[in-house]
Design a protein around this motif. Sequence first.
Motif, PDB file in Angstrom:
ATOM      1  N   LEU A   1     -25.139  55.711  13.070  1.00  0.00           N
ATOM      2  CA  LEU A   1     -24.260  54.926  12.195  1.00  0.00           C
ATOM      3  C   LEU A   1     -22.904  54.676  12.859  1.00  0.00           C
ATOM      4  O   LEU A   1     -22.365  53.568  12.805  1.00  0.00           O
ATOM      5  N   ALA A   2     -22.361  55.725  13.490  1.00  0.00           N
ATOM      6  CA  ALA A   2     -21.032  55.587  14.098  1.00  0.00           C
ATOM      7  C   ALA A   2     -21.060  54.613  15.266  1.00  0.00           C
ATOM      8  O   ALA A   2     -20.183  53.747  15.386  1.00  0.00           O
ATOM      9  N   ILE A   3     -22.095  54.719  16.123  1.00  0.00           N
ATOM     10  CA  ILE A   3     -22.128  53.832  17.298  1.00  0.00           C
ATOM     11  C   ILE A   3     -22.399  52.390  16.879  1.00  0.00           C
ATOM     12  O   ILE A   3     -22.025  51.452  17.582  1.00  0.00           O
ATOM     13  N   SER A   4     -23.022  52.208  15.688  1.00  0.00           N
ATOM     14  CA  SER A   4     -23.281  50.833  15.232  1.00  0.00           C
ATOM     15  C   SER A   4     -21.991  50.136  14.807  1.00  0.00           C
ATOM     16  O   SER A   4     -21.967  48.916  14.651  1.00  0.00           O
ATOM     17  N   ASN A   5     -20.925  50.900  14.641  1.00  0.00           N
ATOM     18  CA  ASN A   5     -19.629  50.279  14.346  1.00  0.00           C
ATOM     19  C   ASN A   5     -18.898  49.839  15.615  1.00  0.00           C
ATOM     20  O   ASN A   5     -17.777  49.360  15.547  1.00  0.00           O
ATOM     21  N   PHE A   6     -19.553  50.047  16.765  1.00  0.00           N
ATOM     22  CA  PHE A   6     -19.021  49.520  18.035  1.00  0.00           C
ATOM     23  C   PHE A   6     -19.708  48.181  18.249  1.00  0.00           C
ATOM     24  O   PHE A   6     -20.894  48.121  18.578  1.00  0.00           O
ATOM     25  N   SER A   7     -18.990  47.086  18.043  1.00  0.00           N
ATOM     26  CA  SER A   7     -19.623  45.766  18.153  1.00  0.00           C
ATOM     27  C   SER A   7     -19.864  45.407  19.616  1.00  0.00           C
ATOM     28  O   SER A   7     -19.079  45.775  20.501  1.00  0.00           O
ATOM     29  N   THR A   8     -20.973  44.718  19.849  1.00  0.00           N
ATOM     30  CA  THR A   8     -21.331  44.313  21.213  1.00  0.00           C
ATOM     31  C   THR A   8     -21.782  42.855  21.201  1.00  0.00           C
ATOM     32  O   THR A   8     -22.023  42.285  20.133  1.00  0.00           O
ATOM     33  N   GLY A   9     -21.950  42.305  22.385  1.00  0.00           N
ATOM     34  CA  GLY A   9     -22.661  41.050  22.516  1.00  0.00           C
ATOM     35  C   GLY A   9     -24.150  41.332  22.558  1.00  0.00           C
ATOM     36  O   GLY A   9     -24.583  42.491  22.436  1.00  0.00           O
TER      37      GLY A   9
END
Length: 182
Positions: free
Chosen positions: A18-26
């Motif tokens: 969940l936490a890493i999914s709040n790091f937006s990526t291309g």
Amino acid sequence: MQTLETRDPVELANAYRLAISNFSTGVAIITTNTDAGPAGMTASAVASLSIDPLQLLVCIKSDLPTRHAIEESGRFAVNVLGEGQEQLALQFATPRPDKFANVALRDGFDVPVLKSSIAHFVCRLSAALPGGDHTIMVGDVVDCDHVVDAEPLVYYSRRFSNLCSPSQHARHAYDWHLELMM
Ligand SMILES: Cc1cc2nc3c(=O)[nH]c(=O)nc-3n(C[C@H](O)[C@H](O)[C@H](O)COP(=O)(O)O)c2cc1C
């Protein structure tokens, strides 16, 4: 004090996702060519690594066919997706033999370069390093190009999104300002 040791491993793994999914990526399509034909997959774990030499990295789950295909061919391309290309991202995120159906490719490359990408990087595989259950594929960039002022496809909180355009940012700021005055 909270230490890592006090957290249940399963609960911690869920919290990590969940936490890493709040790091937006291309979002990119990683492609290569093998004797058996083209291979490709969707990836968000892509990063610029070095300017001298020019290198980028892609993290690929070690048991995936595309990872083996890249190691076999020794080269790959990173095709950056633009706004509205969610279907293409899903097409390459699903194991199937016809991933390249209806995908237009540019001529003149020895790896598949998608015509519709907003940027592409053609790489020679420089290293395949262990990274837990993933393999860190380091590529020497031998060619690249981009579309000026293109809007990217964004992956955030486990769903596809897009950047607010400057006009939307301006409108949000304006609405907020109006609310303060009322
Ligand atoms: C938005 C998105 C991003 C993804 N990023 C990665 C990634 O960075 N690394 C990875 O190994 N798999 C990633 N995946 C999963 C792969 O695309 C998926 O496992 C795919 O089927 C692999 O292709 P293959 O089985 O033909 O090798 C991602 C999937 C989606 C939808």
